[in-house]
Scaffold this motif. Structure first.
Motif, PDB file in Angstrom:
ATOM      1  N   LYS A   1       0.838  -1.198   0.000  1.00  0.00           N
ATOM      2  CA  LYS A   1       0.000   0.000   0.000  1.00  0.00           C
ATOM      3  C   LYS A   1       0.875   1.251   0.000  1.00  0.00           C
ATOM      4  CE  LYS A   1      -3.545   2.451   2.566  1.00  0.00           C
ATOM      5  NZ  LYS A   1      -4.052   2.725   3.885  1.00  0.00           N
ATOM      6  N   THR A   2       1.881   1.262   0.838  1.00  0.00           N
ATOM      7  CA  THR A   2       2.785   2.404   0.926  1.00  0.00           C
ATOM      8  C   THR A   2       3.679   2.493  -0.312  1.00  0.00           C
ATOM      9  OG1 THR A   2       2.790   2.258   3.331  1.00  0.00           O
ATOM     10  CG2 THR A   2       4.622   3.457   2.303  1.00  0.00           C
ATOM     11  N   TYR A   3       4.296   1.386  -0.677  1.00  0.00           N
ATOM     12  CA  TYR A   3       5.264   1.396  -1.780  1.00  0.00           C
ATOM     13  C   TYR A   3       4.629   1.811  -3.106  1.00  0.00           C
ATOM     14  CZ  TYR A   3       9.041   0.105  -4.865  1.00  0.00           C
ATOM     15  OH  TYR A   3      10.027   0.147  -5.816  1.00  0.00           O
ATOM     16  N   PHE A   4       3.437   1.286  -3.395  1.00  0.00           N
ATOM     17  CA  PHE A   4       2.781   1.583  -4.667  1.00  0.00           C
ATOM     18  C   PHE A   4       1.886   2.825  -4.586  1.00  0.00           C
ATOM     19  CE2 PHE A   4       3.683  -3.021  -5.268  1.00  0.00           C
ATOM     20  CZ  PHE A   4       4.533  -2.886  -6.359  1.00  0.00           C
ATOM     21  N   ASN A   5       1.975   3.560  -3.455  1.00  0.00           N
ATOM     22  CA  ASN A   5       1.300   4.847  -3.301  1.00  0.00           C
ATOM     23  C   ASN A   5      -0.230   4.723  -3.398  1.00  0.00           C
ATOM     24  OD1 ASN A   5       1.598   7.559  -2.698  1.00  0.00           O
ATOM     25  ND2 ASN A   5       1.585   8.181  -4.838  1.00  0.00           N
ATOM     26  N   CYS A   6      -0.770   3.739  -2.679  1.00  0.00           N
ATOM     27  CA  CYS A   6      -2.216   3.483  -2.722  1.00  0.00           C
ATOM     28  C   CYS A   6      -2.948   4.219  -1.599  1.00  0.00           C
ATOM     29  CB  CYS A   6      -2.503   1.994  -2.575  1.00  0.00           C
ATOM     30  SG  CYS A   6      -1.894   0.991  -3.933  1.00  0.00           S
ATOM     31  N   LEU A   7      -4.091   4.758  -1.937  1.00  0.00           N
ATOM     32  CA  LEU A   7      -4.994   5.333  -0.950  1.00  0.00           C
ATOM     33  C   LEU A   7      -5.650   4.193  -0.178  1.00  0.00           C
ATOM     34  CD1 LEU A   7      -6.264   7.999   0.025  1.00  0.00           C
ATOM     35  CD2 LEU A   7      -8.032   7.686  -1.713  1.00  0.00           C
ATOM     36  N   HIS A   8      -6.083   3.183  -0.923  1.00  0.00           N
ATOM     37  CA  HIS A   8      -6.691   1.973  -0.360  1.00  0.00           C
ATOM     38  C   HIS A   8      -6.083   0.767  -1.066  1.00  0.00           C
ATOM     39  CE1 HIS A   8      -9.802   4.449   1.453  1.00  0.00           C
ATOM     40  NE2 HIS A   8     -10.015   5.000   0.267  1.00  0.00           N
ATOM     41  N   LEU A   9      -5.873  -0.326  -0.328  1.00  0.00           N
ATOM     42  CA  LEU A   9      -5.443  -1.591  -0.918  1.00  0.00           C
ATOM     43  C   LEU A   9      -6.044  -2.700  -0.075  1.00  0.00           C
ATOM     44  CD1 LEU A   9      -3.676  -2.862  -3.182  1.00  0.00           C
ATOM     45  CD2 LEU A   9      -1.898  -3.122  -1.431  1.00  0.00           C
ATOM     46  N   LYS A  10      -6.889  -3.502  -0.698  1.00  0.00           N
ATOM     47  CA  LYS A  10      -7.530  -4.565   0.067  1.00  0.00           C
ATOM     48  C   LYS A  10      -7.237  -5.923  -0.530  1.00  0.00           C
ATOM     49  CE  LYS A  10     -12.039  -4.878  -2.116  1.00  0.00           C
ATOM     50  NZ  LYS A  10     -13.449  -5.028  -1.924  1.00  0.00           N
ATOM     51  N   LYS A  11      -7.266  -6.918   0.336  1.00  0.00           N
ATOM     52  CA  LYS A  11      -7.095  -8.307  -0.059  1.00  0.00           C
ATOM     53  C   LYS A  11      -8.360  -8.750  -0.769  1.00  0.00           C
ATOM     54  CE  LYS A  11      -5.766 -12.695   0.151  1.00  0.00           C
ATOM     55  NZ  LYS A  11      -5.846 -13.163  -1.197  1.00  0.00           N
TER      56      LYS A  11
END
Length: 140
Positions: free
Chosen positions: A25-35
């Motif tokens: 989430k942090t590395y790819f600059n995501c606002l949201h990242l869910k499984k």
């Protein structure tokens, strides 16, 4: 590390997903990242980048060898086909590989990319072989 049963391999992969989701989430600059809960889905994670417009799908392959053991790493070609369909819709697709000595990624490109040409059959399944040298190391 040798994982002998299908259950051991699945559990290992799930542990890696839990360990890496927030880092991705942090590395790819995501606002949201869910499984993605469906274990038969082509990808492990779906998210929205911080631009609040771009969707991203991430597949994680957890390997039990070092990144230097082989010149290539394989991924099921069915995931690549699904990735191409997502690319046509303007969605980013990252293939990530957790080796015992680090995590790497490959941003899926259009179908004509020279980096995506090595395709072969193994145990009656079609695979794409990516060169390790074409992967980018993630420094968390």
């Amino acid at each position: 590390m040798i994982l002998k049963t299908k259950e051991q391999k699945l559990e290992y992969g799930l542990r890696q997903e839990k360990k890496l989701r927030r880092k991705f989430k942090t590395y790819f600059n995501c606002l949201h990242l869910k499984k993605i809960k469906d274990q038969y889905h082509s990808f492990d994670f779906v998210g929205i980048l911080k631009d609040n417009k771009t969707t991203v799908y991430i597949e994680l392959k957890s390997r039990t060898n070092t990144s230097t053991k082989y010149d290539t790493t394989m991924i099921s070609y069915s995931k690549i086909v699904k990735g191409y369909q997502l690319l046509e819709k303007g969605i980013l697709v990252y293939l990530t590989f957790q080796f015992t000595d680090g995590c790497y990624f490959y941003r899926l490109e259009n179908k004509d990319s020279d980096k995506q040409k090595k395709i072969d059959i193994y145990n009656k399944v079609k695979y794409l072989y990516l060169k390790i040298s074409d992967l980018t190391k993630i420094n968390f």
